[in-house]
Design a protein around this motif. Structure first.
Motif, PDB file in Angstrom:
ATOM      1  N   THR A 106       1.462  -6.055 -10.447  1.00  0.00           N
ATOM      2  CA  THR A 106       0.952  -6.786  -9.285  1.00  0.00           C
ATOM      3  C   THR A 106       1.197  -8.285  -9.388  1.00  0.00           C
ATOM      4  O   THR A 106       0.817  -9.038  -8.493  1.00  0.00           O
ATOM      5  N   THR A 168       4.138   1.843  -6.820  1.00  0.00           N
ATOM      6  CA  THR A 168       2.921   2.401  -7.414  1.00  0.00           C
ATOM      7  C   THR A 168       2.864   2.000  -8.874  1.00  0.00           C
ATOM      8  O   THR A 168       3.893   1.720  -9.485  1.00  0.00           O
ATOM      9  N   SER A 204      -2.072   4.246  -8.804  1.00  0.00           N
ATOM     10  CA  SER A 204      -2.678   3.197  -7.982  1.00  0.00           C
ATOM     11  C   SER A 204      -1.674   2.790  -6.914  1.00  0.00           C
ATOM     12  O   SER A 204      -0.541   2.433  -7.228  1.00  0.00           O
ATOM     13  N   PRO A 206      -0.664   0.370  -3.410  1.00  0.00           N
ATOM     14  CA  PRO A 206      -0.942  -1.008  -2.985  1.00  0.00           C
ATOM     15  C   PRO A 206      -2.251  -1.107  -2.209  1.00  0.00           C
ATOM     16  O   PRO A 206      -2.453  -0.419  -1.212  1.00  0.00           O
ATOM     17  N   MET A 207      -3.141  -1.953  -2.689  1.00  0.00           N
ATOM     18  CA  MET A 207      -4.439  -2.143  -2.040  1.00  0.00           C
ATOM     19  C   MET A 207      -5.034  -3.455  -2.541  1.00  0.00           C
ATOM     20  O   MET A 207      -5.504  -3.533  -3.672  1.00  0.00           O
ATOM     21  N   TYR A 208      -4.957  -4.482  -1.721  1.00  0.00           N
ATOM     22  CA  TYR A 208      -5.482  -5.779  -2.137  1.00  0.00           C
ATOM     23  C   TYR A 208      -5.812  -6.613  -0.903  1.00  0.00           C
ATOM     24  O   TYR A 208      -5.390  -6.295   0.215  1.00  0.00           O
ATOM     25  N   MET A 211      -3.122  -7.955   1.878  1.00  0.00           N
ATOM     26  CA  MET A 211      -2.209  -7.061   2.589  1.00  0.00           C
ATOM     27  C   MET A 211      -2.254  -7.304   4.094  1.00  0.00           C
ATOM     28  O   MET A 211      -3.326  -7.401   4.689  1.00  0.00           O
ATOM     29  N   GLN A 216      -0.024  -2.407   5.367  1.00  0.00           N
ATOM     30  CA  GLN A 216      -0.940  -1.268   5.329  1.00  0.00           C
ATOM     31  C   GLN A 216      -0.336  -0.055   6.037  1.00  0.00           C
ATOM     32  O   GLN A 216      -0.430   1.076   5.547  1.00  0.00           O
ATOM     33  N   VAL A 219       2.312   1.636   3.869  1.00  0.00           N
ATOM     34  CA  VAL A 219       1.729   2.444   2.798  1.00  0.00           C
ATOM     35  C   VAL A 219       1.205   3.766   3.354  1.00  0.00           C
ATOM     36  O   VAL A 219       1.441   4.836   2.786  1.00  0.00           O
TER      37      VAL A 219
END
Length: 227
Positions: A106, A168, A204, A206-208, A211, A216, A219
């Motif tokens: 990341t 990922t 995991s 992408p989630m932050y 974004m 989003q 994904v």
């Protein structure tokens, strides 16, 4: 994981750190670093400076980081393997004459110059800014993060295989009880079967916070297509 690691030039190999429980010595041309604590040490806010001769070319270099911040002068080797996490990584020059594998997490990766042979690049959700000459066959897998790759030389000389996905990562590929830092506890494989199963199967995505709505959507569409 250490929080600040730098590689700088000197006339010989040496290591400096703000950690008082580390001892550093040289034996038969090998730099030996020993953690004198019996239990797993806390490397939070630690600072390491590795000094190397300017023209040295290593046979193999293997760097694995967590959230560490890394800055380096020119680093050259026959084979390079970099597994990078959430920190910022900067190389003034990166060179590999045989093979190089870079796995990004990341964090942000910056390579100002270099010559890389048979590059295998796999990015997660982090950012890449690289200027380099790529020789041999290069396999490039880009994630959802921003990537800026400037290739030097003639386009006809390049052999590139490029894929673009969402990226990922596996946060804990080795369960904590099997990690080297906790070997003194005496746990063996099978001690925590659920944890070990999760380590092999959980990804995991992408989630932050930063974004965008477009990211989003990408994904979501990628996961729906997969499942």
């Amino acid at each position: 994981m250490f929080s600040d690691f730098s590689i700088e030039y000197s006339d010989k190999f040496s290591l400096e750190s703000n950690l008082k429980h580390l001892s550093v010595s040289e034996k038969n041309g090998v730099l030996v670093v020993v953690d004198e604590t019996k239990l797993s040490a806390n490397y939070e806010n630690a600072v390491f400076k590795l000094y190397i001769p300017k023209d040295v070319v290593f046979e193999n270099v293997n760097i694995s980081t967590g959230a560490a911040q890394i800055t380096s002068v020119a680093l050259s080797a026959n084979t390079l393997k970099l597994k990078l996490g959430a920190g910022k990584v900067q190389f003034a020059s990166l060179n590999a004459s045989s093979n190089v594998e870079i796995k990004g997490g990341t964090g942000d990766i910056t390579v100002t110059s270099g010559t890389l042979n048979n590059l295998k690049l796999s990015l997660g959700v982090g950012k890449l800014d690289m200027t380099a000459t790529l020789l041999g066959k290069s396999n490039l897998k880009f994630g959802i993060g921003d990537s800026n790759l400037t290739l030097l030389g003639n386009r006809a000389d390049y052999n590139l295989n490029v894929e673009k996905g969402i990226g990922t990562i596996i946060h804990y590929p080795i369960p904590p009880h099997l990690a080297e830092a906790y070997q003194y506890l005496g746990y063996e494989e099978g001690a925590f079967p659920i944890t070990e199963k999760c380590a092999k199967t959980v990804l995991s995505i992408p989630m932050y916070v930063g974004m965008t709505e477009e990211e989003q959507t990408r994904v979501i569409e990628a996961i729906n297509a997969f499942v």
